[in-house]
Write a protein that holds these residues in place. Sequence first.
Motif, mmCIF file in Angstrom:
data_model
loop_
_atom_site.group_PDB
_atom_site.id
_atom_site.type_symbol
_atom_site.label_atom_id
_atom_site.label_comp_id
_atom_site.label_asym_id
_atom_site.label_seq_id
_atom_site.Cartn_x
_atom_site.Cartn_y
_atom_site.Cartn_z
ATOM 1 N N GLY A 42 0.840 -1.147 -0.112
ATOM 2 C CA GLY A 42 0.194 0.286 -0.020
ATOM 3 C C GLY A 42 0.835 1.226 0.598
ATOM 4 O O GLY A 42 1.815 1.829 -0.274
ATOM 5 N N LYS A 43 0.407 2.188 0.588
ATOM 6 C CA LYS A 43 0.952 3.132 0.626
ATOM 7 C C LYS A 43 1.099 3.470 1.675
ATOM 8 O O LYS A 43 1.557 3.559 3.611
ATOM 9 C CB LYS A 43 0.548 4.475 0.265
ATOM 10 N N PHE A 44 2.708 4.427 2.791
ATOM 11 C CA PHE A 44 3.268 5.154 4.284
ATOM 12 C C PHE A 44 2.064 6.118 3.990
ATOM 13 O O PHE A 44 1.566 6.871 3.501
ATOM 14 C CB PHE A 44 4.145 5.529 4.032
ATOM 15 N N CYS A 45 1.660 6.040 5.656
ATOM 16 C CA CYS A 45 0.650 7.701 5.523
ATOM 17 C C CYS A 45 1.364 8.763 5.974
ATOM 18 O O CYS A 45 2.364 8.839 7.178
ATOM 19 C CB CYS A 45 -0.120 6.932 6.963
ATOM 20 N N LYS A 46 0.599 9.523 5.748
ATOM 21 C CA LYS A 46 0.636 10.943 5.714
ATOM 22 C C LYS A 46 0.402 12.003 7.284
ATOM 23 O O LYS A 46 -0.274 11.404 8.202
ATOM 24 C CB LYS A 46 0.589 12.186 5.274
ATOM 25 N N ASP A 47 1.734 12.479 7.737
ATOM 26 C CA ASP A 47 1.109 13.020 9.526
ATOM 27 C C ASP A 47 -0.476 14.050 9.544
ATOM 28 O O ASP A 47 -0.431 14.720 8.565
ATOM 29 C CB ASP A 47 2.310 13.738 9.755
ATOM 30 N N PRO A 48 -1.398 13.331 9.887
ATOM 31 C CA PRO A 48 -2.715 13.997 9.995
ATOM 32 C C PRO A 48 -2.623 15.492 10.174
ATOM 33 O O PRO A 48 -3.269 15.398 9.369
ATOM 34 C CB PRO A 48 -3.684 12.923 10.854
ATOM 35 N N LYS A 49 -2.237 16.059 10.832
ATOM 36 C CA LYS A 49 -2.030 17.350 10.605
ATOM 37 C C LYS A 49 -1.230 17.643 10.021
ATOM 38 O O LYS A 49 -1.719 19.434 9.972
ATOM 39 C CB LYS A 49 -0.835 17.434 12.402
ATOM 40 N N LEU A 50 -0.426 17.663 9.017
ATOM 41 C CA LEU A 50 -0.314 17.832 7.570
ATOM 42 C C LEU A 50 -0.938 17.686 6.143
ATOM 43 O O LEU A 50 -1.244 18.078 5.443
ATOM 44 C CB LEU A 50 1.457 17.245 7.649
ATOM 45 N N VAL A 51 -2.038 17.626 6.432
ATOM 46 C CA VAL A 51 -3.501 16.243 5.932
ATOM 47 C C VAL A 51 -3.947 17.882 5.074
ATOM 48 O O VAL A 51 -4.092 18.618 6.093
ATOM 49 C CB VAL A 51 -4.260 15.777 6.192
ATOM 50 N N ASP A 52 -4.506 18.407 4.084
ATOM 51 C CA ASP A 52 -5.109 19.253 4.045
ATOM 52 C C ASP A 52 -6.109 19.123 2.886
ATOM 53 O O ASP A 52 -5.892 17.340 2.794
ATOM 54 C CB ASP A 52 -4.666 20.263 3.856
ATOM 55 N N ALA A 53 -8.025 19.426 2.204
ATOM 56 C CA ALA A 53 -8.623 18.859 0.966
ATOM 57 C C ALA A 53 -8.198 18.680 -0.010
ATOM 58 O O ALA A 53 -8.622 18.225 -0.361
ATOM 59 C CB ALA A 53 -9.539 20.435 1.086
ATOM 60 N N GLN A 54 -6.484 19.366 -0.476
ATOM 61 C CA GLN A 54 -6.177 19.050 -1.665
ATOM 62 C C GLN A 54 -5.571 17.385 -2.013
ATOM 63 O O GLN A 54 -5.709 16.966 -2.628
ATOM 64 C CB GLN A 54 -4.965 19.728 -1.585
ATOM 65 N N ASP A 55 -5.511 16.547 -0.515
ATOM 66 C CA ASP A 55 -4.975 14.977 -0.460
ATOM 67 C C ASP A 55 -6.025 14.417 -0.627
ATOM 68 O O ASP A 55 -6.141 12.937 -1.064
ATOM 69 C CB ASP A 55 -4.188 14.843 0.936
ATOM 70 N N PHE A 56 -7.857 15.167 -1.024
ATOM 71 C CA PHE A 56 -8.273 14.218 -1.370
ATOM 72 C C PHE A 56 -9.527 14.777 -2.746
ATOM 73 O O PHE A 56 -10.092 14.225 -2.969
ATOM 74 C CB PHE A 56 -9.746 14.402 -0.111
ATOM 75 N N PHE A 57 -8.932 15.443 -3.598
ATOM 76 C CA PHE A 57 -9.082 16.217 -4.665
ATOM 77 C C PHE A 57 -8.229 16.024 -5.912
ATOM 78 O O PHE A 57 -7.402 15.443 -6.087
ATOM 79 C CB PHE A 57 -9.225 17.453 -4.163
ATOM 80 N N PHE A 58 -9.053 15.834 -6.859
ATOM 81 C CA PHE A 58 -8.949 15.956 -8.444
ATOM 82 C C PHE A 58 -9.533 16.356 -9.124
ATOM 83 O O PHE A 58 -11.233 15.898 -9.776
ATOM 84 C CB PHE A 58 -8.640 14.137 -8.323
ATOM 85 N N PRO A 59 -8.960 17.336 -9.765
ATOM 86 C CA PRO A 59 -9.794 17.820 -10.921
ATOM 87 C C PRO A 59 -9.934 18.253 -12.669
ATOM 88 O O PRO A 59 -8.916 16.756 -12.718
ATOM 89 C CB PRO A 59 -9.258 19.242 -11.139
ATOM 90 N N GLY A 60 -10.900 18.203 -13.571
ATOM 91 C CA GLY A 60 -10.528 17.621 -14.758
ATOM 92 C C GLY A 60 -11.794 16.649 -15.511
ATOM 93 O O GLY A 60 -10.846 16.271 -16.181
ATOM 94 N N LEU A 61 -11.992 15.383 -14.415
ATOM 95 C CA LEU A 61 -12.931 14.833 -14.821
ATOM 96 C C LEU A 61 -13.719 14.885 -16.298
ATOM 97 O O LEU A 61 -14.057 13.780 -16.415
ATOM 98 C CB LEU A 61 -13.419 13.438 -14.000
ATOM 99 N N ASN A 62 -14.230 15.928 -16.142
ATOM 100 C CA ASN A 62 -15.557 16.290 -17.127
ATOM 101 C C ASN A 62 -14.572 16.538 -18.220
ATOM 102 O O ASN A 62 -15.568 16.949 -19.414
ATOM 103 C CB ASN A 62 -15.794 17.552 -16.343
ATOM 104 N N LYS A 63 -13.332 16.497 -18.587
ATOM 105 C CA LYS A 63 -12.877 17.050 -20.007
ATOM 106 C C LYS A 63 -12.565 15.508 -21.010
ATOM 107 O O LYS A 63 -12.292 15.014 -20.270
ATOM 108 C CB LYS A 63 -11.347 17.464 -19.774
ATOM 109 N N PRO A 64 -12.864 15.912 -21.962
ATOM 110 C CA PRO A 64 -12.509 14.516 -22.456
ATOM 111 C C PRO A 64 -10.970 13.988 -23.015
ATOM 112 O O PRO A 64 -9.805 14.707 -22.947
ATOM 113 C CB PRO A 64 -13.180 14.903 -24.105
#
Length: 225
Positions: free
Chosen positions: A49-71
């Motif tokens: 799997g993956k190593f975990c980031k310190d929860p205190k350093l997590v922000d909204a960008q870590d749960f975000f991906f843009p542009g899936l509406n684009k072909p």
Amino acid sequence: MKGFHSILIAFTLLAFACSSALAFDPDPLQDFCVAIKYKEIKNGVFVNGKFCKDPKLVDAQDFFFPGLNKPGNTSNPLGLNVTVVDVDKIPGLNTLGISLARLDFEPYGLNPPHTHPRGTEILVVVQGTLYVGFVTSNPDNRLFTKILYPGDVFVFPIGLIHFQFNTGKTEAVAFSGLSSQNAGLITIAKAVFGSNPPINPDVLAKAFQLDKDLVKDLQSQPWSG
């Protein structure tokens, strides 16, 4: 295509399907475990799997991906583009047992026979017409196929060989949900004839009952699928 409305329907269907099924990946033992990129790990130790980031350093960008509406760009021999949104695109997917993909097809575009070794796939068509199917394991090798239209949903069981083919004269778009943060992909033809280094042609000639020269010709092709 009616753009945002169609995409909203697709996401709704996928969300419903995923919420009513158990994830294939192991269940998380904390609220989240945002992945750290391997290049950020200096000691070279790897985990399943993956190593975990310190929860205190997590922000909204870590749960975000843009542009899936684009072909996606389908100008390739297969007439296909797959935009994968897995743990490498959204680190916050780590341990959550789910990922997503957008599939764009040119007219007669093909997603060739392949498998996902670590995840079941559920697909919904939002534009165009797709001929889809999967093959069961030995000894039966039974083929299940269906013609899908906008709003239709089809499931490909984990690990089984499956495909999607645009049978129409217009572009097609579909969205897939997978029951793994990293379902993996094995494209059958590419794995067999495009391996590095190549498989001994004698092996493939006997396995597929083909002339050895034909096998060598297949191995010389620029496998991109």
